[in-house]
Each structure stands twice: as structure tokens, then as C-alpha cells.
Design an enzyme around this catalytic site. Structure first.
Site, mmCIF file in Angstrom:
data_model
loop_
_atom_site.group_PDB
_atom_site.id
_atom_site.type_symbol
_atom_site.label_atom_id
_atom_site.label_comp_id
_atom_site.label_asym_id
_atom_site.label_seq_id
_atom_site.Cartn_x
_atom_site.Cartn_y
_atom_site.Cartn_z
ATOM 1 N N LYS A 236 0.811 -1.230 0.000
ATOM 2 C CA LYS A 236 0.000 0.000 0.000
ATOM 3 C C LYS A 236 0.842 1.277 0.000
ATOM 4 O O LYS A 236 0.430 2.288 -0.565
ATOM 5 C CB LYS A 236 -0.946 0.012 1.208
ATOM 6 C CG LYS A 236 -1.989 -1.083 1.140
ATOM 7 C CD LYS A 236 -2.946 -1.030 2.310
ATOM 8 C CE LYS A 236 -3.896 -2.229 2.241
ATOM 9 N NZ LYS A 236 -5.037 -2.089 3.127
ATOM 10 N N ASP B 139 -9.664 2.538 2.541
ATOM 11 C CA ASP B 139 -9.566 1.685 3.735
ATOM 12 C C ASP B 139 -10.200 2.346 4.954
ATOM 13 O O ASP B 139 -11.000 1.746 5.661
ATOM 14 C CB ASP B 139 -8.089 1.423 4.086
ATOM 15 C CG ASP B 139 -7.560 0.142 3.457
ATOM 16 O OD1 ASP B 139 -8.384 -0.704 3.082
ATOM 17 O OD2 ASP B 139 -6.334 0.016 3.350
#
Length: 527
Positions: free
Chosen positions: A314, A351
Site C-alpha cells: 500500500k 480503507d
């Protein structure tokens, strides 16, 4: 940069957007068992069967081949693979080649002869080649995937041997190896030679699923999980029902989840089902990636349209983006990347929205919505300082929580704590950290994920100071951490809720369509 330049074929069937066949490898000890498996292949949706003669424990060539051809409910491909090419047969070479000649004579639809044996086989034939039977000449590399130039030379050599169909299989050392195989497949199509081009292993999986997009003659699909004739083969069930194989074509856009590990992810299940439900021409794959920058550099065509990003990529993925959403920039991590029409990569982070809103909902519970966030003023402990940890710390801070970061290495916790304005702890210190009751705990690491389901980041004893516990891990749905928190009377929020929440926005960014929220919830409810 790879530009595959795929053109749409004329006259494609409506129900079936491609002509690529699904071939089921038939491996059994006896002819009777093979016949049972052939029926199973037909009912599973295969188009043809590969009869692996080298698996038979006893073999009487003429009657056995005759029975297999006459009683097969599907067209046949006969393979008699020797040990020197990765098969089971260790006997006399002339007997092996004679059995393949016999299969051709008795009415097989295809036979597979290895490039290393083709000259000898042509001598056995003495010019008596059947017009009905297509000759596949094959080459297998169990170590690596050669350069594009070497692959081109290999294909030319196979063509020159008299092959009706070219077949080669290589091994993926990196997912970018597959790009060279796609290029060769497309070029072979232009020259009009049918080609079967596979890349073995988990990193080569997309070569097996995307053959219809790039024009492959067939792909192999197994009858059962794990019963493979080569590494990395998907099941027929997954090809048809998970990846919508029959609907894939030259214009299909490719999406996927980039991670390492990645095979546990339920994302393909969610997105492919949603794509199918609205007739969106896309496919979503597991992408096992070692080097994110290398991946994006290699797959830079518009065909590769959007990506979800998971552990451990990420943060590295953010650096690969041409433009990053301000929130994602603050967090320092992206979990969603979209390729714009000009080819530029745009990254964002969904997220924290998924996780924070699920936690807020659980905290509100039966209370009527109070003004402001129920997280305001709460002590919010985040385990992990990676991409998801950053997202949750940032999201909780934004909602007015007092944030604490606990991480295996204290330095990483300190770095993140400094950025978001939080307190830092090492993970070892967490069990003795309880300045107050009713704290909130959020695990953003992979501790407790399958297969290590007995692991937990914190003792059950320490959990009694928390009124709500969240775990980003969703395989299994109820981790040991969540189970022990429930036993202590805490509310729990599963990774599934975060997973669904973050998927809504990603789906909308990928497709430009509203997310099918009920469908997503229903799919995940069964897992």
C-alpha cells in the site's frame, strides 16, 4: 511497456464472447476411472478432455485408446508425457510415440507431441498424418520464462516442425513474465497459427484466465482443486463461475488485487459477481506481485484498468501513482489505483472509510445518532504501522479520537505517531497498557490470518479494558482476537465489514456505476 493491441473478432456468439476452449486434464489409474472423469468434465462445462495416458497404471494401447475415443462424451486430446518433459512415462520411446500415432489413427481430435520428440514422431508417421486429428507440438520450461526473442524463436521452431497448433508452457518467476507470453499470443494470432501459451505457478495464473482476451486456443481447467496436471491450473468451476470465462473477449478490461500473499482474498468473488450482474465487461484477478513499480511499468496499457492494493504494497504503490488523493497522501498509503484514459495512475485510500464507518456504526448501536462521531474523545489503539494502520490512525484522529500506535518495532510506531499526533508503544508493551476502560482496539496486521489462526496480537486478559475490538483480517471472519474479545463482553467489528465498506468506493471508481451494496453484503454473508 507492453501494448497488446488486441482487435475484436468478427461474428462472435452472443452467449459466448470468445472461441477459447476449456480443456479438462483426465488423470486416473484405469480406463474405467478415466471414463467417469470424462462424464464429470462434460457436466462441469469443459469443451474437451486431455487424456493423460502416462497416468494409467496398466495400458493396452489399441483397445484402451479405442475405448477412450469411442466412449468420450467430449472431443479428445491425447498426451503421453515422458518423465523428461515433466510427465509420468518412463518407458521405451518408440512404444510411446506409436501409442500417439495409434490415437491419431483411431480418431483422436488432437494429440500432443513434445518438440524434442517431433522429428522421431514424424518418422513414425511416414507421411500418414490424419486430416481429422490436429497435431499439437509442445515445449515445457519448468524453471523460467525466456525472453520475448527466445519465445518468438521457440514458436517459429514449433511451427516449422509441422504443428497444427503451437503449445508452450513456461514458469513465472515474476508476474511480469506473463506479459511476454501475452505478446507472443497476440502476434501468433496475427499470423493465423492457433496457440496454447501458459505460464505455470501462482504468479502465472492470469495467463490461464485471460487467454480469451489475447486469443489463446485453449486453457486447462481442473475437475477438483489441487488435482492439477501442471502448477497453477484453476478449476473449471472457477473459470466459468468466478472469472466469467465465457464472457471474456478482446475488449474486456482487467482489474485485480495486488498483494503478497494474495490468494486468500475474496475480492475477485465480489467484483466479478458484481460485474456479471450488470453486464460490465471486466474481469478481476488475484495478482501476486513482488515489485509494484515493475508491475505498473510492465502492465501500462489501458487494458489494465484498475487495482486494489493490499499488504505489503500500500505504501510503495503510492509512489507509483501520477496523482494521489489528498487524504491518501496524508495517510501515506493507497489501496485503490485507477488508470485514467490518458494512461496516468490515480491513487486513493478507501480503507479508512470502510473501517471507521463500521466501527462508528457498532459504537452507536441502539443509540440514536448523536451529533459528531461516537469516536470523539475515545482512546483508540491501532496495532500495526503499515498502510492499513496509517489509514485507521488517520481516520480515528480525524473523528476526534486520542490515538495510540502499537507496533512490533517501536521505531515504526514512533514514526507514524509523530505524523498523526499520537502516542507510540511497542507491541510487547500493549498487554500492560490500560490507562482507562472502554478503549477501542483495531488490529491492522495480518496476525491471526489463515493459516495461522491460533495467533493473536494481544492476550485475552488485556482485552477486558476494551469495549470494542476491530480486526482487519477477514479470513477467518472471527479471528482468535475477536473470539476472545467477545468472550470478554466487548463489541466486535469484523474485517468483512471493513472489506465491504472499502469495496463500495473502489467499485464505483472502477466502473463509474453505483455499488451494488446489497449484492456485496449477500455475497460476503456466506463467508
Amino acid at each position: 511497456v507492453v501494448d497488446f493491441g488486441v482487435k475484436k473478432m468478427e461474428g462472435e456468439a452472443v452467449m459466448r464472447s470468445n472461441q477459447t476452449l476449456i480443456c479438462a486434464p483426465i488423470m486416473a489409474d484405469s480406463v474405467d476411472q478415466m471414463l467417469i472423469l470424462m462424464q464429470k468434465a462434460k457436466s462441469s462445462g469443459a469443451d474437451l478432455v486431455e487424456v493423460r495416458l502416462d497416468n494409467l497404471k496398466s495400458f493396452n494401447p489399441r483397445p484402451d485408446i479405442d475405448t477412450l475415443i469411442r466412449q468420450s462424451p467430449l472431443p479428445t486430446l491425447f498426451t503421453y508425457r515422458p518423465t523428461w518433459e515433466g510427465g509420468q512415462y518412463a518407458g521405451d520411446e518408440m512404444s510411446r510415440l506409436d501409442a500417439l500415432r495409434l490415437a491419431m489413427e483411431l480418431g483422436a481430435d488432437h494429440i500432443d507431441v513434445e518438440l524434442k520428440a517431433i522429428d522421431e514422431f514424424n518418422n513414425v508417421l511416414r507421411g500418414n498424418k490424419s486430416t481429422k486429428c490436429k497435431l499439437i507440438v509442445s515445449s515445457h520450461n519448468y524453471d523460467s520464462t525466456p525472453s520475448a526473442e527466445d519465445l518468438g524463436n521457440l514458436v517459429a521452431k514449433i511451427q516449422a516442425s509441422g504443428a497444427d497448433i503451437v503449445k508452450f508452457a513456461t514458469t513465472a518467476q515474476d508476474i511480469t513474465d506473463v506479459a511476454r507470453v501475452f505478446q507472443i499470443t497476440v502476434h501468433s494470432q496475427v499470423s493465423g497459427v492457433p496457440i496454447i501459451a501458459m505460464v505455470m505457478g501462482e504468479k502465472g495464473l492470469m495467463s490461464r484466465i485471460l487467454c480469451p482476451k489475447f486469443g489463446g486456443y485453449l486453457t486447462f481447467g481442473t475437475l477438483e482443486v489441487g488435482k492439477v496436471s501442471a502448477p497453477g491450473q484453476p478449476t473449471i468451476e472457477n473459470l466459468l463461475n468466478l472469472y466469467n470465462f465465457r464472457q471474456l473477449g478482446p475488449d474486456t478490461r482487467i482489474f485485480g488485487i495486488i498483494g503478497k500473499p494474495v490468494s486468500h482474498s475474496k475480492s475477485p468473488l465480489l467484483y466479478n459477481e458484481a460485474f456479471r450482474s450488470v453486464g460490465f465487461n471486466g474481469v478481476y484477478l488475484h495478482l501476486l506481485v513482488d515489485d509494484v513499480a515493475n508491475f505498473f511499468q510492465t502492465y501500462a496499457s489501458l487494458d489494465f484498468a484498475g487495482f486494489s492494493c493490499t499488504i505489503p504494497h500500500k505504501e510503495a504503490a503510492l509512489d507509483c501513482c501520477d496523482e494521489v488523493d489528498p487524504t491518501a497522501k496524508s495517510i501515506g498509503a493507497v489501496n485503490c489505483i485507477v488508470r485514467r484514459p490518458d494512461g496516468k495512475l490515480f491513487g486513493c485510500n478507501t480503507d479508512y472509510v470502510g473501517a471507521i464507518s463500521a466501527i462508528e456504526e457498532a459504537l452507536q448501536g441502539s443509540q440514536l445518532s448523536v451529533s459528531g462521531s461516537p469516536l470523539a474523545g475515545k482512546l483508540f489503539v491501532v496495532i500495526g504501522a503499515g498502510g492499513a494502520g496509517k489509514a485507521l490512525a488517520y481516520g480515528a484522529k480525524e473523528k476526534g479520537a486520542r490515538v495510540v500506535i502499537a507496533n512490533r518495532t517501536y521505531e515504526r510506531a514512533r514514526e507514524l505517531a509523530d505524523v498523526v499526533g499520537a502516542q507510540a508503544l511497542s507491541l510487547d508493551e500493549l498487554s500492560n497498557f490500560h490507562p482507562e476502560n472502554d478503549m477501542i482496539l483495531a488490529n491492522t496486521t495480518s496476525i491471526g490470518m489463515q493459516p495461522k489462526v491460533d495467533d493473536t496480537p494481544i492476550s485475552k486478559e488485556a482485552l477486558r479494558y476494551y469495549s470494542l475490538v476491530f480486526d482487519a483480517v477477514y479470513t477467518p471472519k472471527i479471528t482468535r482476537l475477536l473470539r476472545e474479545a467477545q468472550e470478554n463482553g466487548a463489541k466486535v467489528v469484523t474485517g468483512v465489514e471493513m472489506f465491504i465498506g472499502q469495496a463500495y468506493e473502489q467499485y464505483e471508481r472502477f466502473t463509474g456505476l453505483p455499488a451494488p451494496k446489497e449484492l456485496f453484503k449477500n455475497i460476503m454473508a456466506t463467508y
